[in-house]
Design a protein around this motif. Structure first.
Motif, short mmCIF file in Angstrom:
data_model
loop_
_atom_site.label_atom_id
_atom_site.label_comp_id
_atom_site.label_asym_id
_atom_site.label_seq_id
_atom_site.Cartn_x
_atom_site.Cartn_y
_atom_site.Cartn_z
N VAL A 1373 0.87 -1.18 0.00
CA VAL A 1373 0.00 0.00 0.00
C VAL A 1373 0.90 1.22 0.00
CG1 VAL A 1373 -1.69 1.32 1.29
CG2 VAL A 1373 -1.88 -1.15 1.22
N ALA A 1399 -6.79 4.48 4.64
CA ALA A 1399 -8.07 3.86 4.29
C ALA A 1399 -8.53 3.02 5.48
CB ALA A 1399 -7.94 3.05 3.02
N ASP A 1421 -13.12 3.25 7.19
CA ASP A 1421 -11.88 4.00 7.40
C ASP A 1421 -11.44 4.06 8.85
OD1 ASP A 1421 -11.93 4.45 4.81
OD2 ASP A 1421 -12.19 6.60 4.87
N GLY A 1916 -15.81 1.53 -2.53
CA GLY A 1916 -14.43 1.23 -2.13
C GLY A 1916 -14.06 -0.22 -2.29
N HIS A 1938 -9.90 -0.21 0.60
CA HIS A 1938 -10.00 1.21 0.22
C HIS A 1938 -11.13 1.89 0.96
CE1 HIS A 1938 -7.12 1.94 -2.97
NE2 HIS A 1938 -7.38 0.76 -3.51
N SER A 1939 -11.03 3.21 1.03
CA SER A 1939 -12.18 4.03 1.46
C SER A 1939 -13.14 4.10 0.29
CB SER A 1939 -11.73 5.44 1.78
OG SER A 1939 -10.66 5.41 2.66
N LEU A 1942 -13.33 4.28 -5.49
CA LEU A 1942 -12.13 3.92 -6.24
C LEU A 1942 -12.16 4.70 -7.54
CD1 LEU A 1942 -11.85 1.50 -4.31
CD2 LEU A 1942 -10.84 0.35 -6.23
N SER A 1956 -4.81 -0.56 -7.66
CA SER A 1956 -6.06 0.19 -7.56
C SER A 1956 -5.77 1.53 -6.91
CB SER A 1956 -7.10 -0.58 -6.75
OG SER A 1956 -6.60 -0.89 -5.47
N GLY A 1958 -7.22 5.02 -4.96
CA GLY A 1958 -8.34 5.44 -4.11
C GLY A 1958 -8.66 6.90 -4.31
N ASP A 1961 -9.14 8.04 -0.17
CA ASP A 1961 -8.02 7.69 0.72
C ASP A 1961 -6.66 8.07 0.15
OD1 ASP A 1961 -7.42 5.70 -1.15
OD2 ASP A 1961 -8.64 4.24 -0.10
N SER A 1963 -4.69 6.68 -1.70
CA SER A 1963 -3.72 5.60 -1.54
C SER A 1963 -3.74 4.69 -2.75
CB SER A 1963 -4.07 4.75 -0.31
OG SER A 1963 -4.10 5.57 0.81
#
Length: 1974
Positions: A1373, A1399, A1421, A1916, A1938-1939, A1942, A1956, A1958, A1961, A1963
């Motif tokens: 991450v 996230a 989250d 997410g 994820h939050s 996406l 992926s 976010g 987030d 991220s």
């Protein structure tokens, strides 16, 4: 006169016929003693089949509907219905209660189950959420609660093979629960394709996560984990109601009447079909089975219990039967034999033997039966039917004699005449028909006087008269047999009735309550022999009364058992038994009658325990034999202590007012005064309504209470110390057996009990949350561990506490009447007694409840006091008549006369007792109350010379006595505390006014004296010098409200309540002169200044009279006021009067004539006032509080130096203001000591003391004035003002963002892009050309001349064999949540690892290997993270997450406590912090966890995280709290900081006490927004502010400010435990001297700054942590940096995008690197194998999309402003850039042959550029007619087409480069695409899920192999599907982390990873692809 007491005989339940089979299941078991346990109505039954005996459990007060057997098979748990249903756990052997579980469920308790050990019990409620609750049942404590399901739950079971797992099932669902911490988390069972989703009725758990369940259609569903594994079809013909596990296997019972046995692997063993057996019948339905060894118990729907022996299974024994469904109304008893007949709506008539307790015969009729009667000779049985017919049967063989139908409505009553000649039949047609028995029941007469249905009838003994009752409540008489109505009542005078079953008539008046007109009594039967009457009513009560009972509201004994209405009650023929039948519970109860002579002998039998008393509670008829109530007691029982406004209400009221007055509040407000006051001495003791509240402490001091203060009085030094923790009247006080701690209980909406130390005056524990209105009695147990308390609520709730922990152990309603005293048994702390009005009860603890029994005394007396004697069963109580009652167990042994009038207090000594009463006598007794050893009379004559006052009267009423130190301490009703020497002399120690309000107060002009006058009709002079005593007292004929000294101090004027006033000599208090000119009370009285020539007298009738003192004449009257006068002041010259009235008017009058003057405000300010006691005017405008609607300022007084104005108000606050108090809402210092309104305040002549008097609390308080500069302020003296300053120390964008951010939970997120149109899975498909021609797609003819259908997708660079991807695993991450979270980066394992979060993932990063590992149990989250620093809990981490409402369901916010190394969850804490958890902190021992919520109240909660138990919770602040942290050395102290907020908290037991930080000690300090906190030794606290200062606090007082510790906000501080050094982090521009990171010494005096080499213009540090020689820093820009302390070297460990969303994602065509582009204007290059960021480019503008060229040598970037850039990868130089659009570029793509660049934008266009023409990038064409903005684009493999997905949910195809649209579907179907990233199109319809109505699938990517597609959505989730997926709602795997939102997802080359991106987030997640094996 009939006796009005309850009868002395009683009933004992002997047998219950029936079993509850309807609407209940699994409620029949074998106990360990091989008895059978089940329930019927409200009774638990234990039936011994061998001896044919029944035992009964009578602890419930309504229908029992659920039952569970403890694994050891002795204890039983039963649950009931009702508004406040409870669960009882009881012993099946003794049928006594072991525990009561209450206060969670409503409506009812539907299911119960014990776990394998039997420690925990789970229950399911009948409320709308079907709440599931797990109990520690022995302690009566709730371990976890959760909403169960939206529909009914039918069964629940613990998994017996896995700890803390449960399974529940019900309507259309089955759920698998896991219990962790206090959280019950469900997973729904997946029915899948194996079985139908249907209602599951029962279940049983087996090994290896296998669960067997019985379904509605008769199948058995077998589950493995949460998935349906297989089904056993047709196990039963229809629904399976019951399933039972035993050692041998499983037994199931169904609606088809079969019981089946299965072995442990669920292979069938045998079937028993009960319908086919001898006793069977059609429609038999099994509700309950229990298999034990070779016996099987079966309970049926129709209330039968069968016992089946396995080896002889065709012959089941019928061991219990009862009536079935339908109401049971008919009951008759045989006239000569012990038989009873019943008939019911189930159409059966049954004959019961009362001797054998068995059913002898049953016969089925055609119609439902409603009544029955047996002829006098016992030969015929008549039955009245519901259809209006009646049938007569022969009793011996049940054959029909006649069947007659003359009526249409139901027959409700029939009776044979005593001579046997006639039968009277009463119907609902309002008539009675008379039939002749001998004439074969020919109708001979009819009675038609009623106009309503007939309910009851009785014949006279000579058979000549009949009386009837009807539904309208009329009683009529008829002559027999003609049926003529008797109107002349004279002839009825001598009639004797053969039976009495009527509910109306003078003889049975007493069955009705006094004031009710309800007809809820269904049946009555009189027993003439014993003169008793039995009644049956709608509430399930059987009552026994005396017969006749003439007066309404007679006393009775009551018996519970039937749950709902009882329809009939009859005595057996010989009066041995009473038979009662229940309507809805269709059960028959047989009660044994125990007449009076027997009940004397039965005294040694323990009374049957029930929760309700068997004597009547409510029937308070005017008992002639109860003495008049004593006036004092009467007064006391009427006190309610209710307040209009409680102090608890103030914060809300303030908030409401603040909104209204925002504008005025913004103005500059007057500062608080510099000087303060401190409570010095109180004259007063609360004796008038409290008892036994006075004790010696360990050190010989005296502790008592008055107003809201606990007082510790030192009689040697004559000084007082105060416990000031209460904020309203204290009503009771108890002392710990060691005499060092004291418990006090107060008045309040949610009133609290404080246990405090008499030495340190600190609270040890505060108990609240259970008592409403107030606490009126307390007692410690002998070991000092427990405390009992009684509340003032209507039920006088009794609570037993473990006070140190603050745990409620048990609670129960005490009594309707007032309880005066509670005492815990000194020998058995589980037992206690309560005594009070008409009440003496003996209690014992049972789990979470208490079971009480009334004391047996003939008549109920009011008890005033009680103590335990020398052994555990002896109790002595004092009554209101002066007797001492001596009890043994609960029986009254004898009474001893002790006092004249009530005995108010009794105290036990080692040998003997001491008592005190209203007669003013203290008596010493021996240990049996045989002899009175000595008496002391409290008289003036024996007062010792050292007394601190004077006795007002001889023999005052004594309210408290205590012994110790060779003395007897006595408290009186008149407010005196006296010490009696054993030899006789008495010393008066403390004294105050008696009952009645004190208003009058005056201080002497030049001596330390003051005078008070009160409603108690006394005038008193007090010495204010250190001798603190009352100098003189005089009785007045009326109470007074005001007084005043003359200027020379010689005279004293007193205004009385009858409108008169007098002037007395100030020394002798003898009258000088008196006047009586007014009717209303005199409200204020004042001598004019100087010589005191005039006296102004203000009265309630709106006038001020002015008298000339010398001539004693009235010289003037001031008129013109509209309302009563409240305050008066003279000016210095004695010429002008200022007057305030009750209507808030201010007037001026001229003396001496009283002429009214109007003076402009500007002039008023110039007038020199002699005194200022008024509360109106511009000079004192600021004294009125925000909440002035609910509170009045009652009094004011200006100090003689004119600097400080003191005020008193209705809420009991004394406040000091800086004078003059101009402008609204001035700041002040506030003091709480008085409990209710402060009536008057006065400064002494030299301002050294402030004197205040309280209205309701009758006390005179003396406060020492501490002038300015006198700095050693004592603890908790003053609280700061109400409104904080509006300037909070500056503005900062980061703080504002963090404060205002709104965290939504993922499940509720909505779409990110502004989409329009119909979602793909809802669109109606247009048929293609082929389909129109009838060719079905995918079923083309095998040999087609057409070309073969091309591949959907060009498959590149994947080996020959294509393998689908099975799973994704989280590998890396890139990201860290720093921009709105803080203090969330920590070292672990001595600095080898670090932990942080982004996230919903907790990340542990190993610094040597750069490997990441993840904690992924959070469902949303993470907002905060902390680690446990105690060595006992290494690597224990707590993380708190976002959540929805706090309803304890799975979306509620929660805190997870987990092990950072193993990632194992240790505990989950579901919390009520709706919105989310924003701060967590562990305590010093590591056992407690503190959390703060984002809810509107910003709740602060403390948990014992290992048990999942909430210790305490409290509203934190009206605005956001950012951080709360425990002191590193404490488990009880913590500090919270937030928006204009710093609070210092203490945990006392289960209560949280807090103090606001006090700023006044530093000039111009103001409360600003506090952001962070750190700690130093000696109680120092450091808080970082928004302005960059750090405040230093000692305890809760601000002692210094470290100015500008940072130039911007101080976001984070860290206290190093090992050396105490403090790290701070803030927002600052890096410079030579300073940086955003600093390391300080322990006192925050010296520091060293570090620069973070991040290259940012401004550094903003959000998190710091210090390890060995290293500091770890988390920044707002999502970097985590390690800084060396020695060399200041920075090492960036983690990078991330600082602002999101990250929109663009591009993976390299051949290497494992990828690019991301985000809103923060950067493009970053990430390396997956190296696990790090390789490079970043700042573009200066937010970027939206990014793409590699096919060779990987160029990169195209699309920007938010419409520009795009092409970079060369090798040099990162710009190759070309262009801006043809003004709005964001959404997607950018190179064509596979590298010729073209396609650029899609929000302007609904796609532009084509030819790259072969070089870097000037001229547009060659564009695609038009695009319906909405462009989302994704893909080129075809041959670069000639492009597909576009748009914001209107439409997918379009265009030619390249011409930009023409391709519409022909068959043409489109043949295109092979180079890539596929579209979320639209028939090939991907399956990626849209059902719940995307508010949210979308936002991105997708097909793998290079062309076999899979991954998608990202607004929830997410990353999902993996097969490609293509043309079927709707395709199967998939989902990956969380994820939050919400996406934005993009891509496969890397070779399908090795999925990346992926976010939105929320910021991220990047890298997932490893797991390929299917070959």
């Amino acid at each position: 006169m009939a006796d009005r007491t309850a009868p002395n005989c009683h009933l004992r339940l002997e047998w219950v016929y029936g079993y509850r089979g309807h609407q209940c299941r699994n409620n029949l078991y074998y106990t360990a003693a091989k008895e059978i346990v089940y329930f019927v109505a409200g009774v638990g039954v234990v039936y011994n089949t061998r001896e044919h005996k029944q035992k009964f459990y009578l602890g419930h007060n309504d229908d029992i509907i659920s039952l569970a057997l403890h694994p050891e098979r002795v204890l039983v748990a039963t649950g009931q219905v009702g508004k406040e249903p409870y669960i009882c756990v009881w012993d099946s052997y003794t049928v006594q209660t072991v525990s009561i579980l209450k206060d969670v469920h409503t409506h009812g308790v539907a299911c119960l189950a014990f776990d394998l050990e039997g420690q925990c019990l789970v229950s399911v409620g009948l409320d709308s959420k079907n709440t599931i609750c797990v109990w520690d049942w022995r302690r009566g404590k709730v371990l976890a609660v959760a909403p169960g399901h939206t529909d009914r739950i039918f069964d629940i079971s613990w998994d017996l093979y896995q700890p803390s797992k449960l399974v529940s099932c019900g309507v259309k669902h089955i759920k698998f629960w896991s219990l962790c911490g206090n959280a019950l988390t469900p997973k729904r069972g997946v029915f899948g394709k194996t079985g139908d989703l249907q209602t599951i009725l029962c279940l049983a758990c087996a090994k290896d996560e296998v669960t067997y369940s019985g379904a509605l259609n008769g199948d058995i569903y077998v589950w493995k984990g949460i998935n349906l594994m297989r089904t056993v079809q047709g196990a039963h013909g229809s629904g399976i109601f019951s399933m039972n596990v035993c050692e041998e296997g499983f037994a199931t019972g169904g609606r088809d009447g079969c019981v089946r046995l299965w072995d442990l692997n669920f292979k069938p063993i045998t079937v028993i079909d009960l319908r086919e057996t001898d006793q069977g019948y059609k429609g038999l339905s099994v509700r309950s089975v229990c298999w034990r060894g070779d016996h099987i118990l079966v309970g049926t729907q129709d209330s039968e219990i069968f016992e089946v022996v396995v080896h002889d299974r065709n012959k089941p024994f019928l061991i219990m039967q009862g009536h079935c469904e339908g109401e049971l109304w008919a009951l008759a008893v045989h006239p000569t034999k012990p038989l009873a007949m019943t008939g019911s709506d189930d159409r059966s008539v049954r004959l019961w033997s009362l001797i054998d307790h068995a059913l002898i015969a049953r016969c089925n009729m055609e119609e439902p039966i409603r009544c029955a009667a047996v002829s006098t000779d016992g030969i015929h049985l008549a039955l009245g039917m519901k259809d209006g017919s009646f049938t007569v049967l022969r009793v011996r063989d049940m054959t029909e004699v006649v069947h007659i139908k003359d009526r249409k409505e139901a027959i409700h009553e029939l009776k044979y005449s005593p001579d046997g000649a006639h039968l009277a039949v009463g119907s609902n047609d309002n008539s009675v028909d008379i039939y002749g028995v001998v004439q074969r029941y020919k109708k001979v007469g009819e009675c038609i006087g009623s106009n309503s249905f007939i309910t009851h009838m009785d014949w006279s003994t000579d058979s000549k008269y009949l009386q009837t009752n009807d539904g309208s409540g009329r009683r009529l008489f008829y002559r027999m047999p003609s049926g003529k109505e008797v109107t002349n009542r004279e002839e009825l005078k001598l009639v004797q009735w053969a039976s009495w079953t009527c509910v109306l008539g003078p003889e049975v008046n007493g069955i009705w309550p006094k004031y009710s007109d309800i007809n809820d009594i269904n049946s009555v039967d009189a027993n003439f022999n014993n003169q008793v009457l039995v009644t049956a009513d709608d509430y399930g009560l059987v009552k026994l009364l005396r017969y006749p009972c003439v007066k309404k509201g007679a006393k009775f004994k009551k018996y519970l058992g039937h749950s709902a209405h009882i329809t009939n009650a009859r005595w057996s023929h010989d009066y041995q038994w009473v038979i009662t039948i229940g309507g809805a519970d269709h059960s028959v109860f047989q009660w044994k009658f125990v007449p009076e002579r027997k009940s004397k002998e039965a005294l040694h039998i323990v009374p049957q325990e029930t929760l309700a008393d068997s004597n009547s509670e409510e029937s308070d008829s005017d008992q002639s034999d109860v003495p008049e109530m004593d006036s004092e007691i009467e007064q006391e029982t009427q006190l309610t202590y209710r307040r209009q406004v409680y102090k608890e209400d103030l914060p809300q009221l303030k908030e409401q007012c603040k909104e209204k007055h925002r504008a005025t509040a913004m103005k500059k407000r007057e500062r608080a005064p510099g000087s303060g006051v401190k409570l010095h001495f109180i004259h007063g003791y609360r004796g008038y309504d409290c008892r036994s509240n006075l004790f010696y402490t360990q050190t010989g001091e005296i502790v008592y209470h008055v107003a809201a203060i606990g007082v510790v009085y030192n009689r040697q030094q004559n000084t007082q110390r105060f416990y000031m923790g209460h904020d309203d009247d204290i009503l009771c006080l108890a002392i710990h057996p060691l005499k060092d701690f004291v418990a006090t209980g107060q008045v309040g909406r949610d009133s609290s009990i404080h246990i405090w130390d008499t030495e340190t005056l600190k609270p040890m524990s505060v108990l609240k949350g259970f008592h409403q209105l107030g606490v009126c009695a307390l007692d410690f147990s002998a070991d000092g561990k427990r405390l009992a308390s009684v509340g003032l609520d209507d039920n006088h709730t009794i609570v037993l506490w473990d006070w140190r922990k603050g745990d409620k152990l048990s609670a129960m309603r005490g009594s309707k009447d007032k309880i005066f005293v509670v005492k815990i048994n000194p020998y058995l702390p589980d037992k206690l007694i309560t005594a009070g009005v008409k009440h003496m009860k003996f209690w014992h603890k049972a789990g979470g409840g208490l079971i009480g029994r009334k004391g047996n005394m003939g008549k109920t007396e009011t008890m005033m006091c009680a103590v335990y004697g020398w052994s555990e069963e002896m109790v002595f109580s004092g009554t209101c008549t002066g007797d001492i009652c001596i009890w043994r167990d609960m029986f009254l042994m004898k009474t001893v006369k002790a006092h004249d009038g009530p005995v108010f207090t009794v105290h036990a000594l080692e040998k003997g007792f001491v008592t005190g009463g209203k007669d003013g006598i203290v008596a010493l007794w021996d240990d049996t109350f045989e002899r009175c050893l000595k008496t002391y009379a409290i008289k003036r004559a024996v007062l010792a010379p050292g007394s601190k006052g004077l006795l007002l009267e001889d023999n005052p009423s004594i309210r408290a006595i205590s012994l110790g130190h060779g003395h007897i301490l006595v408290g009186t009703k008149n407010g005196e505390i006296l010490e009696v020497d054993k030899s006789g002399p008495i010393t008066l120690l403390v004294q105050g006014h008696m009952e009645g309000e004190v208003w009058g107060l005056a201080t002497h002009p030049h001596l330390p004296l003051c005078a008070t006058v009160s409603d108690d009709r006394t005038l008193r002079i007090w010495d204010l010098s250190p001798s603190h005593c009352m100098l003189a007292v005089r009785k007045l004929r009326k109470g007074g409200r005001c007084c005043c000294f003359s200027p020379d101090g010689k005279a004293l004027a007193v205004g009385l309540n009858d409108g008169s006033f007098l002037i007395v000599n100030a020394d002798t208090l003898e009258d000088l002169v008196s006047f009586h000119h007014r009717k209303d009370s005199i409200s204020d009285i004042r001598f004019s200044p100087g010589a005191g020539k005039y006296l102004a007298v203000a009265s309630g009738d709106t006038f001020v009279d002015i008298y000339n003192v010398m001539s004693s004449k009235r010289v003037g009257v001031c008129k013109g006021c509209l309302n009563y006068i409240t305050h008066l002041d003279w000016d210095k010259r004695g010429k002008l009067l200022q007057v305030n009235t009750g209507a808030k008017e201010q007037f001026f009058f001229e003396a001496p004539r009283g002429k009214r003057q109007t003076i402009p405000a500007t002039e008023v300010e110039k007038i020199d006032w002699s005194t200022w006691t008024c509360v109106l005017g511009t000079y004192v405008e600021g004294i009125w509080p925000l909440v002035s609607e609910v509170t009045e300022v009652t009094a004011a007084c200006l100090s003689n130096d004119r600097k400080v104005l003191a005020t008193g108000d209705d809420l009991g606050y004394v406040k000091l203001f800086r004078y003059p108090v101009k402008g609204k809402y001035a700041k002040f210092k506030r003091y709480v000591a008085h409990s209710t309104h402060v009536t008057n305040v006065r400064w002494t002549h030299d301002d050294s003391l402030l004197v205040t008097v309280g209205g309701g609390d009758t006390c005179l308080m003396i406060w020492a004035h501490e002038p300015e500069g006198h700095r050693e302020f004592k603890q908790c003296d003053s609280e700061e003002s109400d409104i904080e300053s509006e300037d909070d120390g500056g503005y900062d964008s980061d703080v504002t963002r963090e404060n205002e951010i709104n965290y939504t939970i993922k499940a509720l997120s909505t779409n990110m892009r502004p989409m329009t149109g119909v979602k793909p899975h809802l669109q109606l498909k247009e048929p293609s050309v082929d389909e129109r021609q009838g060719v079905v797609r995918g079923s083309r003819p095998p040999v087609s001349r057409a070309l073969p259908q091309p591949e959907k997708l060009q498959t590149n660079n994947v080996g020959k064999k294509k393998r689908p991807i099975e799973d994704l695993g989280l590998e890396l991450v890139f990201g860290y949540r720093g921009n709105d979270c803080r203090n969330n980066v920590h070292y672990l394992n001595e600095g080898a690892d670090i932990i942080y979060h982004t996230a919903s993932v907790g990340i542990v990063l190993n610094l040597t290997t750069s490997c990441q590992s993840f904690y992924v149990e959070h469902s949303d989250d993470i907002l905060c993270l902390t680690i446990n620093q105690h060595p006992k809990f290494p690597n224990v981490v707590a993380t708190g997450q976002v959540g929805d409402t706090g309803d304890m369901s799975a979306t509620s916010p929660s805190i997870h406590v987990w092990d950072a190394m193993t990632k194992q969850t240790l505990s989950v804490l579901r919390c009520f912090h709706s919105g989310g958890v924003c701060s967590v902190s562990f305590s010093a021992t590591g056992k407690l966890l503190l959390s703060v919520g984002l809810d509107p109240e910003h709740t602060v909660t403390i948990w014992k995280w290992q048990e999942g138990a909430k210790v305490a919770s409290r509203i934190g602040h009206t605005q956001r709290i950012f951080v709360a942290e425990f002191r590193p050395d404490s488990d009880t102290h913590f500090v919270s900081v937030g928006i204009k907020h710093v609070r210092f908290w203490t945990l006392a037991g289960r209560a949280l006490l807090s103090k606001k930080g006090v700023l006044s000690s530093i000039e111009d300090a103001r409360m600003q927004t506090m952001l962070s906190v750190a700690f130093g030794a000696n109680n120092l606290t450091f808080t970082g502010t928004i302005s960059g200062d750090v405040c230093v606090w000692k305890e809760h007082i601000l002692v210094r400010i470290v100015a500008k510790a940072h130039t911007g906000p101080v976001f984070t501080m860290y206290t190093t435990l090992r050396d105490g050094l403090i790290v701070t982090g803030g927002k600052e521009r890096p410079s030579k001297e300073g940086g955003a990171l600093k390391l300080w010494d322990q006192e925050l005096k010296r520091c060293r700054a570090f620069r973070l080499e991040t290259g940012q213009i401004i550094d903003c540090v959000r998190s710091v942590c210090r390890g060995k020689g290293k500091i770890l820093v988390g920044t707002r820009n999502a970097e985590i940096i390690e800084v060396g302390e020695k060399n200041a070297a920075c090492n960036i460990l983690v990078n991330g995008h600082m602002d999101g969303p990250i929109w663009g994602l591009g993976t390299h065509p051949s290497r494992d690197v990828f690019l991301s582009a985000a809103e923060d204007g950067t493009v970053r290059l990430w390396d997956i194998p190296e696990k790090k960021m390789l490079n970043k480019v700042n573009l200066g503008h937010p970027a939206r999309t990014i793409s590699y060229s096919p060779e990987g040598d160029m990169v195209a970037i699309g920007m938010k402003n419409g520009e795009f850039i092409i970079l060369l990868v090798a040099s990162l130089k710009i190759w070309g850039k262009k801006r043809d659009r003004r709005s964001p570029i959404q997607d950018i793509r190179f064509s596979p042959n590298s010729c073209y660049l396609a650029v899609g934008s929000t302007e609904s266009a796609v532009d084509f550029y030819d790259l072969t023409l070089g870097p000037q990038l001229n547009r060659i064409n564009c695609c038009r007619d695009i319906p909405s903005f462009v989302m994704q684009m893909d080129f075809s493999a041959d670069s000639t087409y492009v597909q576009i997905s748009t914001g209107a949910y439409k997918r379009l195809v265009y030619e390249v480069p011409s930009g023409k649209q391709v519409t022909e579907q068959s043409h489109i179907d043949r295109i092979t695409w180079a890539t596929w990233t579209s979320v639209l199109g028939d090939e991907v319809i399956g990626i849209w899920s059902r719940n995307t109505d508010k949210a979308d699938v936002t991105c997708a990517c097909v793998s290079h192999s062309g076999l899979n597609i991954v998608t990202g959505d607004d929830f997410g989730m990353v999902k993996l599907f097969d490609f293509p997926c043309p079927e709707k709602f395709a199967k998939h795997k989902r990956f969380l982390g994820h939050s919400a939102h996406l934005t993009n997802v891509r496969f890397t080359n070779g399908d090795r990873f999925v990346v992926s991106a976010g939105g929320d987030d910021r991220s990047l997640f890298v997932w490893r692809c797991v390929h299917a094996p070959h």
